[in-house]
Write an enzyme that holds these catalytic residues in place. Structure first.
Site, mmCIF file in Angstrom:
data_model
loop_
_atom_site.group_PDB
_atom_site.id
_atom_site.type_symbol
_atom_site.label_atom_id
_atom_site.label_comp_id
_atom_site.label_asym_id
_atom_site.label_seq_id
_atom_site.Cartn_x
_atom_site.Cartn_y
_atom_site.Cartn_z
ATOM 1 N N ARG A 79 76.741 44.141 -25.732
ATOM 2 C CA ARG A 79 76.339 45.326 -26.449
ATOM 3 C C ARG A 79 76.136 46.468 -25.487
ATOM 4 N NH1 ARG A 79 71.806 45.188 -30.526
ATOM 5 N NH2 ARG A 79 70.540 44.652 -28.709
ATOM 6 N N SER A 148 72.293 37.875 -18.634
ATOM 7 C CA SER A 148 71.554 36.630 -18.870
ATOM 8 C C SER A 148 72.271 35.403 -18.322
ATOM 9 C CB SER A 148 71.257 36.479 -20.359
ATOM 10 O OG SER A 148 70.542 37.612 -20.789
ATOM 11 N N ASP A 201 67.478 38.442 -20.196
ATOM 12 C CA ASP A 201 67.030 38.743 -21.564
ATOM 13 C C ASP A 201 65.524 38.532 -21.769
ATOM 14 O OD1 ASP A 201 67.386 36.042 -21.278
ATOM 15 O OD2 ASP A 201 68.473 35.761 -23.150
HETATM 16 MG MG MG Z 1 70.012 36.403 -26.785
#
Ligand code: MG
Ligand code: ADP
Length: 463
Positions: A79, A148, A201
């Site tokens: 994103r 992440s 994250d």
């Molecule tokens: Mg996630």
């Protein structure tokens, strides 16, 4: 009748070996505290918890102002996001984001191709920046990068990739500084932007949670995997040999999925799942708790009952032998089935496992297995949270009516309500009625993207 007796025997045995009595959870929480302490002492302590220094020593306060970007890479989608922050009064003035799926060949190709793909999507997104967003004259755009995957952080804005996980495999990125790689790719795109924060994250969720609520002290992810981060006193981190930050605080990424304790109820199902996994011997706690594995544990149990008690007929259904065919969302759908004849259980057994015409009694047994596996996971996760609260001294009644908030994110917690309710109940049981009245778990829906933008702001080069 013989079959049913044998099947019930297996269920009874399951209840025993999957049991997580409250005293045992308390012992585990104590061991969690010890492992945290060991991990904070030295990287060579042999602790199962890495307790990674995030270099985040300032969390958002609400005063952040300006235009900031974030990039969230951690799964099959990534994103891009921008926010206009208006300071204490106006807060989050505007936010926009775009989700881009990563083509499979990029996930297993070359490093340059991956970062070019990301930087190009980012450049396209920047090109659509409208009138509502303002960058002061002469300033560079700044970006928070949520990445992440396991990284050896070297500063707030640099870190070397230790290894890829979750289906990524790009050999030439391993060992490299992912911020340097992204920066070079942005230059190739002619995009003038600076990465001011590299976080994972959990850290992003913690930052996003803190922006909305100053009582947030920890973040937990319960999604495909599981992890936690929390705010530690910098002087309680013996392995930190840098200057003490002026805030006196440092955010620690626990990498708690790797937690080990002699009190974890590890069964033969867990052992064989681990043995056949892509990372045997690692992430044992995660393999008992998280969304990637719960459905698979249920499949392994059902396979054994099918073999020993022929509950699905004389022949063991072939699809029941396929690893990971039963996903946690299937399990959760069956577990939440409230129809009197368990229609959804019947439908899932048929669609997913190819098993038809299952008597109601057997369907009930399947739900029972889901219940045993889900509740063990939820109770183990609650014990971990209780451990963090103990480490922070927030497990007892707070004199100044201090609230303690845990920011939570992840599809497992969000969508599997029997799981999340059991987690909350167990945490209350561990804390006791009075202490638990000051502790809240707050669902921070996708807070990690905004969190990264906020961390880009709190670590801006212009402060
Ligand atoms: Mg996630
Ligand atoms: P990620 O952890 O990959 O960043 P999410 O936080 O969205 O992504 O979590 C996705 C995971 O959540 C899935 O892998 C699945 O295990 C779990 N999940 C999603 N939907 C459900 C559901 N309805 N019931 C139970 N678990 C679910």
């Amino acid at each position: 009748a013989g079959r049913r007796a044998r099947a019930l025997g297996v269920i009874e045995e399951l209840e025993g070996i999957f049991a997580t009595p409250i005293e045992r959870l308390r012992l585990m929480a104590d061991e969690m505290v010890e492992e945290m302490q060991r991990g904070l002492t030295s990287d060579l302590s042999g602790s199962s918890l890495k307790m990674i220094l995030s270099y985040v020593d300032k969390l958002p306060t609400g005063d952040e102002k300006g235009l900031f970007y974030a990039l969230d890479l951690g799964g099959t989608n990534f994103r891009v996001l921008r926010v206009q922050l208006g300071g204490r009064e106006a807060r989050l003035v505007k936010q926009e984001y775009e989700e881009v799926s990563i083509p499979p060949h990029i996930m297993v190709g070359g490093s340059i191709e991956l970062f070019d793909f990301i930087a190009s999507a980012l450049a396209n997104f920047v090109a659509t920046e409208g009138e509502d967003f303002h960058l002061p004259e002469g300033r560079q755009r700044e970006l928070g990068f949520t990445f992440s995957f396991p990284v050896k952080q070297t500063s707030i804005s640099s870190g070397n990739l230790i290894k890829w996980t979750k289906g990524f495999s790009i050999e030439d990125t391993v060992g490299k500084d992912v911020v340097a790689e992204l920066t070079k790719a942005m230059e190739r795109q002619g995009l003038d932007m600076r990465v001011t924060a590299l976080v994972n994250d959990t850290i992003g969720t913690l930052a996003g949670g803190r922006y909305g609520d100053q009582d947030v002290v920890a973040a937990v992810i319960l999604g495909t995997g599981t992890n936690a981060a929390y705010v530690e006193h910098a002087n309680a981190i013996p392995k930190w040999d840098g200057l003490l930050p002026s805030s006196g605080k440092m955010v620690i990424n626990m990498e708690w999925g790797n937690f080990r304790s002699k009190d974890l109820p590890i069964t033969d199902y867990d052992r064989s799942l681990d043995f056949e996994s892509l990372n045997p011997g690692e992430q044992i706690y995660e393999k008992m708790i998280s969304g990637m594995y719960l459905g698979e544990i249920v499949r392994r149990v059902l396979l054994r009952i099918a073999q020993e008690a022929s509950i699905f007929g004389e022949v063991v259904p072939p699809r029941l032998e396929v690893p990971f065919i039963l996903r946690t969302p299937h399990m959760s759908a069956m577990h939440h089935d409230t129809s009197p004849d368990l229609k959804i259980v019947a439908a899932k057994l048929k669609d997913v496992l190819g098993i038809a015409n299952i008597p109601l009694q057997t369907r009930k047994m399947v739900v029972g297995v889901c219940d045993i596996v889900a509740k063990r996971g939820a109770r183990l996760a609650a014990a971990g949270i209780y451990g963090i609260l103990k480490k922070l001294g927030r497990d007892t009644v707070q004199t100044e009516k201090q609230k303690t908030v845990i920011a939570m994110d992840g599809g497992l917690y969000e969508h599997y309500s029997i799981f999340s309710e059991c987690l909350v109940d167990t945490l209350r049981e561990l804390l006791g009625e009075e202490a638990s009245s000051s502790v809240v778990i707050k669902l921070a829906n996708d807070g990690s993207g905004i969190g990264a933008a906020l961390l880009a702001a709190s670590h801006s080069q212009y402060l």
